[in-house]
Design a protein around this motif. Structure first.
Motif, PDB file in Angstrom:
ATOM      1  N   GLU A  63       0.872  -1.169   0.000  1.00  0.00           N
ATOM      2  CA  GLU A  63       0.000   0.000   0.000  1.00  0.00           C
ATOM      3  C   GLU A  63       0.911   1.221   0.000  1.00  0.00           C
ATOM      4  OE1 GLU A  63      -2.590  -0.225   3.387  1.00  0.00           O
ATOM      5  OE2 GLU A  63      -2.741  -2.410   3.234  1.00  0.00           O
ATOM      6  N   CYS A  64       0.959   1.913  -1.108  1.00  0.00           N
ATOM      7  CA  CYS A  64       1.958   2.974  -1.273  1.00  0.00           C
ATOM      8  C   CYS A  64       1.291   4.344  -1.329  1.00  0.00           C
ATOM      9  CB  CYS A  64       2.765   2.742  -2.550  1.00  0.00           C
ATOM     10  SG  CYS A  64       4.205   3.826  -2.686  1.00  0.00           S
ATOM     11  N   GLU A  65       1.780   5.250  -0.479  1.00  0.00           N
ATOM     12  CA  GLU A  65       1.269   6.617  -0.430  1.00  0.00           C
ATOM     13  C   GLU A  65       2.255   7.577  -1.097  1.00  0.00           C
ATOM     14  OE1 GLU A  65      -1.115   6.013   3.809  1.00  0.00           O
ATOM     15  OE2 GLU A  65       0.926   6.831   3.802  1.00  0.00           O
ATOM     16  N   PHE A  66       1.724   8.655  -1.638  1.00  0.00           N
ATOM     17  CA  PHE A  66       2.559   9.665  -2.292  1.00  0.00           C
ATOM     18  C   PHE A  66       1.801  10.986  -2.306  1.00  0.00           C
ATOM     19  CE2 PHE A  66       0.008   7.532  -5.471  1.00  0.00           C
ATOM     20  CZ  PHE A  66      -0.476   8.537  -6.288  1.00  0.00           C
ATOM     21  N   TYR A  67       2.544  12.064  -2.514  1.00  0.00           N
ATOM     22  CA  TYR A  67       1.964  13.402  -2.583  1.00  0.00           C
ATOM     23  C   TYR A  67       2.064  13.945  -4.004  1.00  0.00           C
ATOM     24  CZ  TYR A  67       1.230  14.470   2.398  1.00  0.00           C
ATOM     25  OH  TYR A  67       0.759  14.516   3.694  1.00  0.00           O
ATOM     26  N   GLN A 115      -4.886  11.260   3.955  1.00  0.00           N
ATOM     27  CA  GLN A 115      -5.179  12.298   4.942  1.00  0.00           C
ATOM     28  C   GLN A 115      -4.581  13.665   4.607  1.00  0.00           C
ATOM     29  OE1 GLN A 115      -4.646  11.185   9.107  1.00  0.00           O
ATOM     30  NE2 GLN A 115      -4.593   9.026   8.525  1.00  0.00           N
ATOM     31  N   GLY A 116      -3.369  13.659   4.036  1.00  0.00           N
ATOM     32  CA  GLY A 116      -2.674  14.919   3.810  1.00  0.00           C
ATOM     33  C   GLY A 116      -3.166  15.662   2.582  1.00  0.00           C
ATOM     34  N   PRO A 117      -2.892  16.976   2.480  1.00  0.00           N
ATOM     35  CA  PRO A 117      -3.250  17.743   1.281  1.00  0.00           C
ATOM     36  C   PRO A 117      -2.437  17.267   0.083  1.00  0.00           C
ATOM     37  CG  PRO A 117      -1.848  19.044   2.729  1.00  0.00           C
ATOM     38  CD  PRO A 117      -2.195  17.800   3.487  1.00  0.00           C
ATOM     39  N   GLY A 118      -3.139  16.850  -0.961  1.00  0.00           N
ATOM     40  CA  GLY A 118      -2.461  16.328  -2.140  1.00  0.00           C
ATOM     41  C   GLY A 118      -1.924  14.921  -1.971  1.00  0.00           C
ATOM     42  N   GLN A 119      -2.300  14.226  -0.886  1.00  0.00           N
ATOM     43  CA  GLN A 119      -1.770  12.885  -0.624  1.00  0.00           C
ATOM     44  C   GLN A 119      -2.721  11.816  -1.160  1.00  0.00           C
ATOM     45  OE1 GLN A 119      -1.437  11.549   3.464  1.00  0.00           O
ATOM     46  NE2 GLN A 119       0.470  10.477   3.034  1.00  0.00           N
ATOM     47  N   ASN A 120      -2.141  10.800  -1.798  1.00  0.00           N
ATOM     48  CA  ASN A 120      -2.915   9.736  -2.429  1.00  0.00           C
ATOM     49  C   ASN A 120      -2.351   8.377  -2.051  1.00  0.00           C
ATOM     50  OD1 ASN A 120      -4.622  11.291  -4.758  1.00  0.00           O
ATOM     51  ND2 ASN A 120      -2.635  12.255  -4.444  1.00  0.00           N
ATOM     52  N   GLU A 121      -3.191   7.357  -2.220  1.00  0.00           N
ATOM     53  CA  GLU A 121      -2.739   5.985  -1.965  1.00  0.00           C
ATOM     54  C   GLU A 121      -3.317   5.052  -3.024  1.00  0.00           C
ATOM     55  OE1 GLU A 121      -3.674   2.406   1.163  1.00  0.00           O
ATOM     56  OE2 GLU A 121      -3.063   4.323   2.046  1.00  0.00           O
ATOM     57  N   ILE A 122      -2.481   4.117  -3.483  1.00  0.00           N
ATOM     58  CA  ILE A 122      -2.922   3.053  -4.388  1.00  0.00           C
ATOM     59  C   ILE A 122      -2.387   1.737  -3.847  1.00  0.00           C
ATOM     60  CG2 ILE A 122      -2.779   2.110  -6.731  1.00  0.00           C
ATOM     61  CD1 ILE A 122      -2.607   4.957  -7.785  1.00  0.00           C
ATOM     62  N   ASP A 123      -3.254   0.732  -3.747  1.00  0.00           N
ATOM     63  CA  ASP A 123      -2.894  -0.574  -3.203  1.00  0.00           C
ATOM     64  C   ASP A 123      -2.864  -1.616  -4.314  1.00  0.00           C
ATOM     65  OD1 ASP A 123      -3.149   0.841  -0.864  1.00  0.00           O
ATOM     66  OD2 ASP A 123      -5.083  -0.023  -0.323  1.00  0.00           O
ATOM     67  N   PHE A 124      -1.926  -2.577  -4.194  1.00  0.00           N
ATOM     68  CA  PHE A 124      -1.728  -3.574  -5.236  1.00  0.00           C
ATOM     69  C   PHE A 124      -2.268  -4.933  -4.804  1.00  0.00           C
ATOM     70  CE2 PHE A 124       0.743  -0.260  -6.373  1.00  0.00           C
ATOM     71  CZ  PHE A 124       2.086  -0.416  -6.653  1.00  0.00           C
ATOM     72  N   GLN A 125      -2.584  -5.745  -5.797  1.00  0.00           N
ATOM     73  CA  GLN A 125      -2.924  -7.145  -5.546  1.00  0.00           C
ATOM     74  C   GLN A 125      -1.655  -7.917  -5.158  1.00  0.00           C
ATOM     75  OE1 GLN A 125      -4.093  -9.974  -8.824  1.00  0.00           O
ATOM     76  NE2 GLN A 125      -6.104  -9.774  -7.865  1.00  0.00           N
ATOM     77  N   TYR A 126      -1.845  -8.952  -4.358  1.00  0.00           N
ATOM     78  CA  TYR A 126      -0.724  -9.786  -3.923  1.00  0.00           C
ATOM     79  C   TYR A 126      -0.032 -10.451  -5.108  1.00  0.00           C
ATOM     80  CZ  TYR A 126      -1.795  -9.738   1.067  1.00  0.00           C
ATOM     81  OH  TYR A 126      -1.973  -9.373   2.367  1.00  0.00           O
ATOM     82  N   SER A 127       1.270 -10.703  -4.930  1.00  0.00           N
ATOM     83  CA  SER A 127       2.025 -11.495  -5.906  1.00  0.00           C
ATOM     84  C   SER A 127       3.240 -12.063  -5.185  1.00  0.00           C
ATOM     85  CB  SER A 127       2.453 -10.632  -7.097  1.00  0.00           C
ATOM     86  OG  SER A 127       3.232  -9.539  -6.674  1.00  0.00           O
ATOM     87  N   ASP A 128       4.023 -12.873  -5.891  1.00  0.00           N
ATOM     88  CA  ASP A 128       5.243 -13.385  -5.286  1.00  0.00           C
ATOM     89  C   ASP A 128       6.188 -12.227  -4.986  1.00  0.00           C
ATOM     90  OD1 ASP A 128       7.593 -13.281  -7.487  1.00  0.00           O
ATOM     91  OD2 ASP A 128       5.681 -13.684  -8.481  1.00  0.00           O
ATOM     92  N   ALA A 129       7.167 -12.471  -4.131  1.00  0.00           N
ATOM     93  CA  ALA A 129       7.986 -11.387  -3.584  1.00  0.00           C
ATOM     94  C   ALA A 129       8.737 -10.613  -4.665  1.00  0.00           C
ATOM     95  CB  ALA A 129       8.969 -11.955  -2.564  1.00  0.00           C
ATOM     96  N   VAL A 130       9.363 -11.309  -5.627  1.00  0.00           N
ATOM     97  CA  VAL A 130      10.148 -10.616  -6.657  1.00  0.00           C
ATOM     98  C   VAL A 130       9.242  -9.773  -7.533  1.00  0.00           C
ATOM     99  CG1 VAL A 130      11.691 -10.900  -8.624  1.00  0.00           C
ATOM    100  CG2 VAL A 130      11.958 -12.378  -6.623  1.00  0.00           C
ATOM    101  N   THR A 131       8.117 -10.347  -7.948  1.00  0.00           N
ATOM    102  CA  THR A 131       7.174  -9.590  -8.771  1.00  0.00           C
ATOM    103  C   THR A 131       6.639  -8.387  -8.018  1.00  0.00           C
ATOM    104  OG1 THR A 131       6.529 -11.593  -9.968  1.00  0.00           O
ATOM    105  CG2 THR A 131       5.024  -9.729 -10.089  1.00  0.00           C
TER     106      THR A 131
END
Length: 439
Positions: free
Chosen positions: A130-134, A188-204
C-alpha cells in the motif's frame, strides 16, 4: 506477461516495437535504464549489455567499472504512456560481472535468493503493498512548487479531491502493464494519495513497486504535476508510508488464515523473526533522515509491538477473511529499495521459523494515548538514521545476509547523508531542497 526468450523476440517483431528499455536499480532502489534497439535484444539475452558501473552510486570503482545487464524475459511490459506506433517495452534486468557471475550490488538477486530459500523450506511468501505519495503543482517551467494539488482529506471525493483522474490514469496504466491495482483513494494529507496492489510473489511485488513509482511520476508529469515519495513532506501533516502486507503459504495453505485470533505456529514465528530483527533492518526500510520524522504520529508506528487491527502498532493483523489473511508491517516508507527491503523481511521471517521464535503477547491498546508508565519497557524503533545505521553495521544477521560490498557502500552513503543532515542548521530546508526532488 510471462514469456520465453523466443516468444519475446516474436512479440517484438510482430508489434512494432522500436525501443527497448533495460531496467535495473542502484543499491538505493533508484531506477536506471539503458535503451536499445530491437536488433540488439538477442545479444542482450545472450551476453548482456555493458554499462559503466562506476557511474552508478554504490556499484563499482573506476578501476573495475564494467558491468552487464541481462534482461529477464518474464518481465516484458509495454509502456502505455509512450506512442502506440513505434512502441516502447521494458524488461527488468539482472546485473552481472563480465564473466557472467552475479553482481553483489544487485538487490533483485538477493530477493530471488530469499525466495529460493523460502521454497527450500516449503514456503511461498506473497506480498502486497500500500503505497502513499503526494502530488504538488508545478511552475511554468515544469519544476515542482510547494503547493499541494488539493486540500482534500481521507477518502474525500471530487471536486474537493482533485487527484481522482490522475489516480484513474495511473491505475489504468498499471493494468495495461499487467499490474493489478486493488483500490485507490485520497489520503489524509493535502495532495496525498494511496494506491494498493494485488498480492504477488515477492520478486514480482518488488518489481511492481519500482514500476509503480515510475508510472506515478510519469502520469503526474503528463498532468502538469509533481509526485514525491518523500516520507514526510509536511512536518504537520500525514507522512507517506509503504505498508507491506505479507502472507505465507505452505502446501497451498495460507498460514495466516485465522480462526478468531488463533494463528499457526509458523505464522507466529515468522512475525516474531521480523519483530526480532526489525531494528537491525530499519536503515533499509527507512533510508532517509526525513524517514524518522514520520514515526509516532498520524498512525505511523514508533514501538516494536503487534496487535490485531490496531493501527498504532508496528505489525497488525487486519480484519480479513480467507486468502486475504496476512500481517501488515507499517513502518517502511516508499523511499526504500523495494527488492532489498522485501529480501530482508523475508530472511527475517524465515529466521524466526528456523529458530521457532515465540511471538510476544499483543499490545492491545492505543500506543498514542496510553500512559507513559505503560510504555517504559517497550522497545522503540531507531530514533534516527544514524542510530539505524549503527544497528545495521553491528548486526550479525544483516552481515550474514547482505553482501559485504553492498552493505559497506550502502552504509557509507547513508552515514554521509546523516552527517550532512545533522550538521544542517535548517533541516526543513535541506529536506525540501534536496530530498523532495530526489525521492
Amino acid at each position: 506477461m510471462k514469456e520465453t526468450i523466443h516468444e519475446v523476440l516474436q512479440f517484438v517483431e510482430e508489434n512494432d516495437v522500436k525501443f527497448i528499455r533495460l531496467v535495473f536499480c542502484d543499491i538505493f532502489g533508484m531506477q536506471k535504464n539503458i535503451s536499445i534497439m530491437p536488433w540488439e535484444l538477442p545479444r542482450a539475452f545472450e551476453r548482456g549489455i555493458s554499462f559503466d558501473g562506476s557511474a552508478v552510486r554504490g556499484f563499482m570503482n573506476v578501476d573495475e567499472s564494467d558491468l552487464f545487464i541481462v534482461p529477464d524475459a518474464a518481465t516484458l511490459s509495454i509502456l502505455p504512456w509512450r506512442p502506440s506506433q513505434g512502441r516502447v517495452i521494458r524488461f527488468f534486468c539482472d546485473v552481472k560481472y563480465p564473466d557472467g557471475t552475479p553482481f553483489e550490488g544487485n538487490s533483485r538477486s538477493l530477493l530471488q535468493e530469499a525466495s529460493r530459500q523460502a521454497e527450500q523450506m516449503g514456503y511461498v511468501c506473497k506480498i502486497g503493498s500500500e503505497c502513499e505519495f503526494y502530488l504538488f503543482e508545478t511552475d511554468e517551467k515544469g519544476y515542482p512548487t510547494r503547493i499541494p494539488h488539493d486540500y482534500a482529506g481521507y477518502c474525500d471525493i471530487a471536486p474537493k479531491d482533485r487527484g481522482e483522474n490522475v489516480r484513474r490514469e495511473i491505475c489504468l496504466s498499471l493494468e495495461q502493464m499487467g499490474i493489478k491495482p486493488e483500490s485507490s483513494h485520497h489520503e489524509q494529507g493535502p495532495g496525498q494519495n494511496e494506491i494498493d496492489f494485488q498480492y504477488s510473489d515477492a520478486v514480482t511485488a518488488a518489481d511492481n513497486l519500482v514500476t509503480f513509482r515510475a508510472v506515478v511520476r510519469n502520469i503526474a508529469a503528463r498532468n502538469g504535476l509533481y509526485a514525491t515519495f518523500l516520507p514526510k513532506p509536511f512536518p504537520d501533516q500525514s507522512g507517506s508510508g509503504l505498508h507491506i502486507n505479507l502472507s505465507l503459504y505452505k502446501d497451498g495453505v495460507n498460514l495466516f488464515k485465522t480462526s478468531g485470533e488463533e494463528h499457526s505456529q509458523e505464522a507466529e514465528s515468522f512475525m516474531a523473526g521480523i519483530l526480532n530483527h526489525i531494528s537491525d533492518i530499519t536503515a533499509f526500510l527507512n533510508p532517509l533522515p526525513n524517514s524518522y520524522r514520520r514515526f509516532g504520529a498520524f498512525e505511523a508506528p514508533k514501538y516494536i509491538t503487534w496487535s490485531h487491527q490496531n493501527r498504532s502498532q508496528l505489525i497488525r493483523i487486519p480484519a480479513s477473511a480467507g486468502e486475504y489473511c496476512r500481517m501488515e508491517l507499517r513502518s517502511p516508507d516508499p523511499s526504500c529499495n523495494a527488492h532489498l527491503a522485501f529480501a530482508l523481511l523475508l530472511f527475517a521471517g524465515l529466521d524466526g521459523i528456523r529458530n521457532r521464535m515465540d511471538l510476544p503477547k499483543p499490545r492491545d491498546f492505543d500506543l498514542y494515548t496510553v500512559s507513559p508508565e505503560k510504555l517504559q519497557n517497550i522497545e522503540q524503533l531507531p530514533k534516527n538514521l544514524g542510530e539505524a545505521i549503527e544497528k545495521a553495521e553491528q548486526s550479525e544477521f544483516v552481515r550474514h545476509i547482505v553482501p559485504e560490498r553492498l552493505l559497506k557502500n550502502y552504509c557509507k552513503e547513508k552515514r554521509i547523508q546523516w552527517e550532512n543532515y545533522s550538521a544542517a542548521e535548517d533541516k526543513e530546508r535541506l529536506d525540501q531542497d534536496f530530498y523532495f526532488v530526489n525521492v
